[in-house]
Design an enzyme around this catalytic site. Structure first.
Site, PDB file in Angstrom:
ATOM      1  N   ASP A   1       2.801  13.930   3.277  1.00 35.43           N
ATOM      2  CA  ASP A   1       2.085  12.655   3.348  1.00 35.43           C
ATOM      3  C   ASP A   1       0.604  12.947   3.174  1.00 35.43           C
ATOM      4  O   ASP A   1       0.137  14.044   3.516  1.00 35.43           O
ATOM      5  CB  ASP A   1       2.332  11.954   4.693  1.00 35.43           C
ATOM      6  CG  ASP A   1       2.037  10.459   4.628  1.00 35.43           C
ATOM      7  OD1 ASP A   1       2.969   9.681   4.343  1.00 35.43           O
ATOM      8  OD2 ASP A   1       0.867  10.073   4.840  1.00 35.43           O
TER       9      ASP A   1
ATOM     10  N   TYR B   1       2.002  -3.027  -9.890  1.00 33.88           N
ATOM     11  CA  TYR B   1       3.165  -2.478  -9.197  1.00 33.88           C
ATOM     12  C   TYR B   1       4.417  -2.624 -10.052  1.00 33.88           C
ATOM     13  O   TYR B   1       5.164  -1.661 -10.255  1.00 33.88           O
ATOM     14  CB  TYR B   1       3.346  -3.205  -7.863  1.00 33.88           C
ATOM     15  CG  TYR B   1       4.498  -2.687  -7.034  1.00 33.88           C
ATOM     16  CD1 TYR B   1       4.397  -1.484  -6.343  1.00 33.88           C
ATOM     17  CD2 TYR B   1       5.685  -3.410  -6.927  1.00 33.88           C
ATOM     18  CE1 TYR B   1       5.444  -1.010  -5.574  1.00 33.88           C
ATOM     19  CE2 TYR B   1       6.742  -2.942  -6.161  1.00 33.88           C
ATOM     20  CZ  TYR B   1       6.614  -1.744  -5.479  1.00 33.88           C
ATOM     21  OH  TYR B   1       7.676  -1.282  -4.723  1.00 33.88           O
TER      22      TYR B   1
END
Length: 256
Positions: free
Chosen positions: A38, A145
């Site tokens: 992450d 997106y």
């Protein structure tokens, strides 16, 4: 237990929360050795500590070598899960488009480029791409997106058709709404289209593992997406008119 992942070296990007954390937990529960990646080092470490994994924080585009070393030299499964949810239209800033393209598509390309030489040499490897139903259909109010998730799906499809006869397994996960921070950031469009049928991140992990057991490329945590996809292909104009009605409904709701 799913035999295909027992003791496998697994990398999950964007695993500090949401779908990525759910995937990391499920792989660990199935007996895999898991690298948790992450951008947020603290979140990566928290999930890794929880599951007995290894935290490798940083940009998902550039962690294959470090992750491979952390797993003792071999990555068996790579989950390209990190993504950005970018709203906006054609008028969105070019920096928004560039970020969406880089994270949602090119990070997958770079990972595959780094992984495939070893996988092809040994004749095995598994690439899991977290796409979205937006990659099969579209999403109102989110051109960057939708367009880049179409690209992510296309790349996963290309990988599968190109290398499946050489032992490479590819899965494309295409959920609709999932109760994550990304869903919370979709605003009124997400409230209208995604939130009513939203599922938990763990449901996505369950769907992936069913797909692994059944050796399926396309993973649909919302089974109804299959019907939408078929309708879109069978009559694109009718489907587009239906989506335009949703667009107008959203515009009317936000104007009010």
């Amino acid at each position: 237990m799913v035999e295909a992942v027992q003791d496998a070296g697994v990398v999950v990007t964007g695993a500090g929360g949401g779908i990525g954390a759910a995937l990391a937990r499920r792989f660990a529960a199935e007996g895999a050795r898991v690298v948790v990646n992450d951008l947020d080092a603290g979140r990566a470490k928290a999930v890794a500590d929880e599951i007995g994994g290894i935290a490798v924080p940083g940009d998902a585009s550039a962690i294959v070598t470090e992750a491979r070393d952390a797993l003792g030299g071999t990555v068996d499964v790579y989950c390209a899960n990190a993504g950005v949810g970018c709203g906006g239209s054609e008028a969105a800033e070019e920096s928004v488009w560039a970020q969406a393209w880089d994270v949602n598509v090119m990070a997958h390309v770079r990972a595959a480029h780094a992984l495939l030489p070893d996988w092809l040499e040994r004749g095995s490897g598994r690439f899991v791409s977290t796409v979205s139903a937006a990659g099969l259909l579209t999403m109102i109010g989110a051109a960057p997106y939708s367009v880049t998730k179409h690209g992510a799906y296309a790349f996963a499809e290309w990988l599968s058709l190109t290398y499946r006869h050489r032992g490479i397994k590819v899965h494309a996960i295409c959920p609709q709404g999932v109760r994550t921070d990304m869903l919370a950031s979709t605003g009124s469009a997400g409230d209208l289209v995604l939130r009513p049928t939203a599922i938990e991140p763990g449901d996505v992990a369950d769907a992936l593992f069913r797909g692994i057991e059944e050796d399926r490329f396309l993973i649909l945590p919302h089974p109804e997406v299959a019907g939408y996809y078929q309708a879109r292909a069978a009559d694109p104009d009718r489907w587009m008119r239906g989506m335009n009605r949703v667009q107008r409904q959203w515009e009317e709701a936000t104007a009010g």
